[in-house]
Design a protein around this motif. Structure first.
Motif, PDB file in Angstrom:
ATOM      1  N   TRP A  11      -4.728 -13.841  -4.792  1.00 26.61           N
ATOM      2  CA  TRP A  11      -3.717 -12.976  -4.206  1.00 26.61           C
ATOM      3  C   TRP A  11      -3.777 -13.117  -2.703  1.00 26.61           C
ATOM      4  O   TRP A  11      -4.846 -13.092  -2.096  1.00 26.61           O
ATOM      5  CB  TRP A  11      -3.955 -11.520  -4.632  1.00 26.61           C
ATOM      6  N   ARG A  12      -2.603 -13.254  -2.066  1.00 26.24           N
ATOM      7  CA  ARG A  12      -2.510 -13.519  -0.634  1.00 26.24           C
ATOM      8  C   ARG A  12      -1.702 -12.468   0.090  1.00 26.24           C
ATOM      9  O   ARG A  12      -0.956 -11.727  -0.501  1.00 26.24           O
ATOM     10  CB  ARG A  12      -1.892 -14.872  -0.324  1.00 26.24           C
ATOM     11  N   ARG A  14       1.156 -10.747   2.170  1.00 29.00           N
ATOM     12  CA  ARG A  14       2.614 -10.880   2.108  1.00 29.00           C
ATOM     13  C   ARG A  14       3.133 -11.518   3.389  1.00 29.00           C
ATOM     14  O   ARG A  14       2.759 -11.115   4.491  1.00 29.00           O
ATOM     15  CB  ARG A  14       3.258  -9.509   1.937  1.00 29.00           C
ATOM     16  N   ARG A  15       3.998 -12.487   3.244  1.00 26.52           N
ATOM     17  CA  ARG A  15       4.544 -13.201   4.404  1.00 26.52           C
ATOM     18  C   ARG A  15       5.408 -12.303   5.283  1.00 26.52           C
ATOM     19  O   ARG A  15       5.422 -12.467   6.495  1.00 26.52           O
ATOM     20  CB  ARG A  15       5.336 -14.411   3.958  1.00 26.52           C
ATOM     21  N   ASP A  16       6.138 -11.371   4.670  1.00 23.02           N
ATOM     22  CA  ASP A  16       6.989 -10.505   5.480  1.00 23.02           C
ATOM     23  C   ASP A  16       6.142  -9.605   6.391  1.00 23.02           C
ATOM     24  O   ASP A  16       6.573  -9.252   7.481  1.00 23.02           O
ATOM     25  CB  ASP A  16       7.941  -9.688   4.614  1.00 23.02           C
ATOM     26  N   PHE A  17       4.923  -9.272   5.986  1.00 21.99           N
ATOM     27  CA  PHE A  17       4.038  -8.501   6.861  1.00 21.99           C
ATOM     28  C   PHE A  17       3.598  -9.330   8.064  1.00 21.99           C
ATOM     29  O   PHE A  17       3.483  -8.819   9.168  1.00 21.99           O
ATOM     30  CB  PHE A  17       2.815  -8.010   6.101  1.00 21.99           C
ATOM     31  N   ASP A  59      -4.261 -13.645   9.256  1.00 23.04           N
ATOM     32  CA  ASP A  59      -3.341 -13.804   8.134  1.00 23.04           C
ATOM     33  C   ASP A  59      -2.954 -15.267   7.909  1.00 23.04           C
ATOM     34  O   ASP A  59      -2.749 -15.686   6.771  1.00 23.04           O
ATOM     35  CB  ASP A  59      -2.084 -12.967   8.353  1.00 23.04           C
ATOM     36  N   GLY A 122      -0.121  -4.896   0.603  1.00 21.19           N
ATOM     37  CA  GLY A 122       0.278  -5.912   1.577  1.00 21.19           C
ATOM     38  C   GLY A 122      -0.716  -7.048   1.669  1.00 21.19           C
ATOM     39  O   GLY A 122      -0.356  -8.202   1.910  1.00 21.19           O
ATOM     40  N   GLN A 123      -1.995  -6.740   1.491  1.00 19.49           N
ATOM     41  CA  GLN A 123      -3.020  -7.776   1.523  1.00 19.49           C
ATOM     42  C   GLN A 123      -2.991  -8.644   0.271  1.00 19.49           C
ATOM     43  O   GLN A 123      -3.389  -9.807   0.312  1.00 19.49           O
ATOM     44  CB  GLN A 123      -4.407  -7.150   1.640  1.00 19.49           C
ATOM     45  N   GLY A 125      -0.187  -9.010  -1.733  1.00 24.08           N
ATOM     46  CA  GLY A 125       1.119  -9.604  -1.948  1.00 24.08           C
ATOM     47  C   GLY A 125       1.849  -9.080  -3.165  1.00 24.08           C
ATOM     48  O   GLY A 125       2.933  -9.559  -3.492  1.00 24.08           O
ATOM     49  N   THR A 126       1.276  -8.115  -3.848  1.00 29.10           N
ATOM     50  CA  THR A 126       1.900  -7.545  -5.041  1.00 29.10           C
ATOM     51  C   THR A 126       1.313  -6.159  -5.280  1.00 29.10           C
ATOM     52  O   THR A 126       0.455  -5.698  -4.536  1.00 29.10           O
ATOM     53  CB  THR A 126       1.682  -8.457  -6.274  1.00 29.10           C
TER      54      THR A 126
END
Length: 159
Positions: A11-12, A14-17, A59, A122-123, A125-126
């Motif tokens: 799990w990665r 989130r790119r939008d963050f 990030d 957010g960390q 991604g889901t």
């Protein structure tokens, strides 16, 4: 989205963050320039820009925050800190849910005895609830007993 049980999963961030942090960095740098006559404002905006730059670098350099496979979980701390926690050391996996200001906030807690690892959505991604379900599936595929699996639950606090 979910890979089959038995495979490694990660799990990665989130790119939008990351994009939001980059926008904040640009804004802080603009404020540094615009406040060239106010030394305190320049310093404050400069510190904010530096903090955002560090967060963005983390990030981008270490996007994967949590990984799991049949052997256990790998948690990432800081820039280079990675720790493998075998399933036998994982005591509890809890999703802590809070409702505040009309929003629902989730945190995934992995209790490994002397260490507790906490991750936000957010960390990861889901949804933390989805991650906990996948961790349960991975853990149960390793033959962990049902008594310990009962400790993997959702804790909800209202407000």
């Amino acid at each position: 989205m979910t890979e089959s049980v038995g495979e490694a999963r990660e799990w990665r961030v989130r790119r939008d963050f990351v994009v939001l942090k980059a926008v904040g960095l640009v804004l802080a740098l603009v404020l540094v320039v615009l406040n060239h006559d106010d030394r305190r404002a320049m310093v404050l905006c400069g510190v904010a820009a530096l903090a955002l730059a560090v967060l963005i670098a983390r990030d981008l350099l270490v996007p994967v925050r949590l990984a799991a496979d049949e052997e256990g979980v790998i948690v990432v701390r800081g820039f280079a800190g990675r720790r493998r926690v075998p399933w036998s050391d994982v005591e509890r996996i809890v999703v802590d849910v809070h409702r505040r200001y009309g929003r629902r906030w989730e945190h995934l807690e992995i209790d490994a005895g002397e260490q507790i690892y906490v991750f936000g959505g957010g960390q990861l991604g889901t949804s933390c609830t989805l991650v906990a379900a996948e961790l349960r599936a991975l853990r149960s595929s390793t033959g962990r007993d049902a008594v310990q699996d009962e400790q993997m639950n959702v804790r909800e606090a209202g407000q």
